[in-house]
Scaffold this motif. Structure first.
Motif, mmCIF file in Angstrom:
data_model
loop_
_atom_site.group_PDB
_atom_site.id
_atom_site.type_symbol
_atom_site.label_atom_id
_atom_site.label_comp_id
_atom_site.label_asym_id
_atom_site.label_seq_id
_atom_site.Cartn_x
_atom_site.Cartn_y
_atom_site.Cartn_z
ATOM 1 N N LEU A 67 8.553 2.949 5.541
ATOM 2 C CA LEU A 67 9.135 3.545 4.524
ATOM 3 C C LEU A 67 10.551 3.734 4.415
ATOM 4 O O LEU A 67 11.305 3.557 3.595
ATOM 5 N N LYS A 68 11.175 3.987 5.702
ATOM 6 C CA LYS A 68 12.664 3.900 5.948
ATOM 7 C C LYS A 68 13.249 2.626 5.413
ATOM 8 O O LYS A 68 14.112 2.565 4.607
ATOM 9 N N ARG A 69 12.556 1.670 5.972
ATOM 10 C CA ARG A 69 13.080 0.383 5.807
ATOM 11 C C ARG A 69 13.097 -0.060 4.116
ATOM 12 O O ARG A 69 13.852 -0.551 3.560
ATOM 13 N N LYS A 106 0.843 -1.164 -0.040
ATOM 14 C CA LYS A 106 -0.107 0.043 -0.111
ATOM 15 C C LYS A 106 0.834 1.286 0.074
ATOM 16 O O LYS A 106 0.602 2.221 -0.831
ATOM 17 N N ILE A 107 1.787 1.155 0.807
ATOM 18 C CA ILE A 107 2.932 2.374 0.816
ATOM 19 C C ILE A 107 3.439 2.488 -0.516
ATOM 20 O O ILE A 107 3.519 3.813 -1.061
ATOM 21 N N LEU A 108 3.869 1.550 -1.209
ATOM 22 C CA LEU A 108 4.626 1.709 -2.548
ATOM 23 C C LEU A 108 3.530 2.166 -3.564
ATOM 24 O O LEU A 108 3.770 3.139 -4.327
ATOM 25 N N LYS A 109 2.313 1.562 -3.517
ATOM 26 C CA LYS A 109 1.161 2.003 -4.412
ATOM 27 C C LYS A 109 0.955 3.646 -4.353
ATOM 28 O O LYS A 109 0.903 4.325 -5.385
ATOM 29 N N THR A 110 0.907 3.810 -3.098
ATOM 30 C CA THR A 110 0.561 5.346 -2.773
ATOM 31 C C THR A 110 1.599 6.236 -3.187
ATOM 32 O O THR A 110 1.364 7.365 -3.807
ATOM 33 N N LEU A 111 2.862 5.859 -2.934
ATOM 34 C CA LEU A 111 3.968 6.821 -3.207
ATOM 35 C C LEU A 111 3.967 6.812 -4.967
ATOM 36 O O LEU A 111 4.489 7.970 -5.336
ATOM 37 N N GLN A 112 3.806 5.946 -5.587
ATOM 38 C CA GLN A 112 3.783 6.030 -6.915
ATOM 39 C C GLN A 112 2.802 6.953 -7.514
ATOM 40 O O GLN A 112 3.055 7.596 -8.541
#
Length: 163
Positions: A41-43, A10-16
């Motif tokens: 996010l840092k990881r 979800k984090i990756l999809k949102t950032l894209q």
């Protein structure tokens, strides 16, 4: 391979979709509190899953570039021949992407030039530079049908929750 869970995806999809989103808004978007979201996010950054943040430029607002796809076959197929060619294309800014292929063609280039004449001058330079090109085939792109910077992560990466 790096294991990702649904929250990582979800984090990756949102950032894209929203590269400039604030950390607080990102946490809200993925239903996490800010601190755990920041740690994830840092990881992802530390692991190299997120390799950078970029602006997507709408080039057509600035110029009318010519996009050319070029198939390249090398004269010889020894290890050094591939290295010489690959090193040469790294230094040519008009070649925005280069893919090594299996099958009858060695490489596919994505080339952005001002016009067809500029493309032909580039090809002429490549041919006289003796980087091993035997044949090339040029395909002028006449229209974009689909282009995206969004990687379909959820279709490619398995998470433990989906097994």
């Amino acid at each position: 391979m790096i294991r990702l869970d649904e929250l990582d995806l979800k984090i990756l999809k949102t950032l894209q979709r929203e590269g400039r989103i604030t950390k607080v808004k990102l946490a809200e978007a993925v239903n996490l509190s800010p601190s755990p979201c920041w740690e994830r996010l840092k990881r992802l950054e530390d692991l190299g899953v997120i390799s950078g943040y970029h602006a997507h430029i709408n080039l057509e607002k600035l110029v009318k570039p010519t996009l050319v796809l070029t198939e390249v076959t090398l004269r010889h197929h020894q290890h050094d021949d591939f290295q010489i060619f690959e090193k040469a294309v790294q230094d040519i800014p008009e070649i925005v992407e280069c893919y090594g292929l299996g099958g009858g063609v060695d490489y596919m280039l994505k080339v952005l030039c001002h016009d067809v004449d500029a493309y032909q001058r580039l090809i002429d330079r490549l041919l006289v530079s003796d980087i091993g090109i035997d044949r090339y085939f040029t395909y002028i792109v006449t229209k974009k049908v689909k282009t995206t910077a969004i990687t379909p992560i959820e279709n490619l990466v398995e998470s433990p929750e989906r097994k």
